[in-house]
Scaffold this active site. Structure first.
Site, short mmCIF file in Angstrom:
data_model
loop_
_atom_site.label_atom_id
_atom_site.label_comp_id
_atom_site.label_asym_id
_atom_site.label_seq_id
_atom_site.Cartn_x
_atom_site.Cartn_y
_atom_site.Cartn_z
N GLU A 41 0.94 -1.31 0.08
CA GLU A 41 0.13 0.16 -0.29
C GLU A 41 0.72 1.59 0.17
OE1 GLU A 41 -2.26 -3.76 1.73
OE2 GLU A 41 0.01 -2.18 2.08
N TYR A 109 9.92 -14.13 6.11
CA TYR A 109 9.24 -13.11 6.98
C TYR A 109 9.21 -13.08 8.55
CZ TYR A 109 7.00 -11.17 2.68
OH TYR A 109 6.61 -11.52 1.20
N ALA A 253 5.84 -3.71 -8.90
CA ALA A 253 5.35 -3.72 -10.33
C ALA A 253 3.94 -3.48 -10.37
CB ALA A 253 5.73 -4.70 -11.40
N ASP A 255 2.17 -2.55 -7.94
CA ASP A 255 2.08 -1.64 -7.04
C ASP A 255 2.20 -0.34 -7.43
OD1 ASP A 255 1.48 -3.56 -5.41
OD2 ASP A 255 3.60 -3.12 -4.23
#
Length: 315
Positions: A41, A109, A253, A255
Site C-alpha cells: 500500500e 518474514y 510492479a 503496486d
C-alpha cells in the site's frame, strides 16, 4: 510534501503494513545487506504522490529504529504520515530477501506480533475523518489478523470514498475472505492467479462477468508479462500489452501499476489512458531493484499523467 498538502484532504490513503527489508545475495554468508522499506500500500501511495496527487499512508509502527525508518521513507517518497501511528508496545515488522545469482528469490518474514498486525476497527475513524477521495486496501492487510481484517471490512462498508481493493494474495499468509467486500469495492485490480482463487476464473471475459456478479465496480485484470485487461466502453475487457523491456526485479510492479491507474482515473482519465500510464510505471519499476526506485522523476511522472488524461481513448 508541504504542510499545506498534508493539511488538505488526501486524494488517496493506503492502509496496510510497511516493513524494513534486508536484502542480500546469500543470507547465510553475506556480511552486508541492502536496506529498504517495502509495503504494497505504501508503494501504491508512492506512485500516486510521484504523479502529483496527495497520498497518505495509514498504519501502525513500533517505537523503534525500524519504525522511524518507515516514517522517513514514506516522507521521502512524498507520502503523508499523519495517519501513521506509533505503538510503543509492539515492534515494526522486518523481512529478509535473498536474490541468488540465477535470479531465484527467497523471502523470510518476521512480522508476527508487529504493530501493524494489531490494527483494528478503531483505526478507521481517523482514516475516514481525513476524507480521502479513494482508500486502497489489500488482502495482505486483511490476512494479518482479525483486527486488520476488521479494519478493512469497516473501511469498505463505511467509507464514502472510492474503495480500491487489490487482493494481493500471498502464499505465506492465510487466505482472507474477500468476497463479502466486493459489493463495496469501486475498483478491483487483481492478477490472473488471484482471480482464480477469488472468482474461480482466469479468462478475462469471465473474470469481468464474475466480478460484476459479485458486486464489484470497475475491474482491471493483470496478466504479468501478458499485459493487462481494462474495461472498454461496453464494459468488456480490452487488452493492453506489457511495456516492460527488461526485468531485473518484478516486485512492486503491480503496486506501481495500481498507483498509476488510480491517479489517472482520479484525474479524469479513461480506463485505457489509466491502464497505459500504469503499464508504463510498472515497466520502469521492474527495470531496477527495489519496489519504488524505478519510478520516474516527479516532472516526468506528471507529464506522463497529463498525456493519457487528455488524450482521447477507446476505453
Amino acid at each position: 510534501m508541504t504542510p499545506s498538502r498534508q493539511a488538505a484532504a488526501p486524494d488517496v490513503v493506503g492502509v496496510g503494513e510497511a516493513m524494513v527489508l534486508m536484502q542480500a545475495a546469500d543470507l547465510s554468508a553475506d556480511d552486508r545487506f541492502e536496506v529498504h522499506v517495502a509495503g504494497a500500500e505504501l508503494n501504491v501511495c508512492a506512485a500516486v504522490a510521484r504523479l502529483g496527487l496527495a497520498a497518505g499512508f495509514a498504519s501502525r509502527i513500533g517505537a523503534d529504529p525500524h519504525g522511524e525508518r518507515v516514517r522517513r521513507a514514506a516522507e521521502a517518497l512524498g507520502v503523508g504520515t499523519s495517519l501513521l501511528n506509533t505503538d510503543p508496545a509492539r515492534r515494526t515488522g522486518v523481512f529478509f530477501k535473498e536474490i541468488r545469482a540465477d535470479g531465484a528469490r527467497r523471502v523470510h518474514y518476521y512480522r508476527d506480533g508487529s504493530a501493524a498486525s494489531a490494527m483494528d476497527a478503531s483505526d478507521a475513524a481517523a482514516i475516514l475523518a481525513a476524507a480521502p477521495r479513494a482508500i486502497v486496501v489489500s488482502g495482505i492487510t486483511a490476512a494479518l489478523g482479525d483486527g486488520p481484517a476488521e479494519l478493512v471490512g469497516t473501511l469498505c462498508r463505511a467509507s464514502g470514498a472510492l474503495v480500491v481493493l487489490d487482493p494481493n494474495l500471498r502464499p505465506a499468509l492465510p487466505a482472507p475472505d474477500l468476497l463479502p467486500l466486493l459489493p463495496h469495492t469501486g475498483l478491483l485490480v487483481l492478477g490472473q492467479d488471484e482471480s482464480a482463487a477469488l472468482l474461480g476464473e482466469t479468462d478475462p471475459g469471465r473474470v469481468f462477468a464474475a466480478a460484476a456478479e459479485a458486486g464489484a465496480g470497475e475491474v482491471v485484470l493483470k496478466g504479468g508479462p501478458d499485459g493487462v485487461w481494462f474495461a472498454g466502453p461496453d464494459g468488456r475487457p480490452r487488452h493492453l500489452p506489457s511495456a516492460a523491456r527488461a526485468v531485473r526485479d518484478p516486485v512492486g510492479a503491480g503496486d506501481a501499476f495500481l498507483g498509476g491507474y488510480l491517479a489517472a482515473r482520479l484525474s479524469g482519465g479513461s480506463p485505457e489512458g489509466a491502464a497505459t500510464l500504469g503499464t508504463l510505471l510498472a515497466a520502469r519499476v521492474v527495470e531496477v531493484p527495489g519496489d519504488t526506485a524505478g519510478l520516474p522523476p516527479a516532472a516526468e511522472a506528471r507529464a506522463l499523467l497529463a498525456r493519457p488524461v487528455t488524450a482521447p481513448g477507446t476505453g
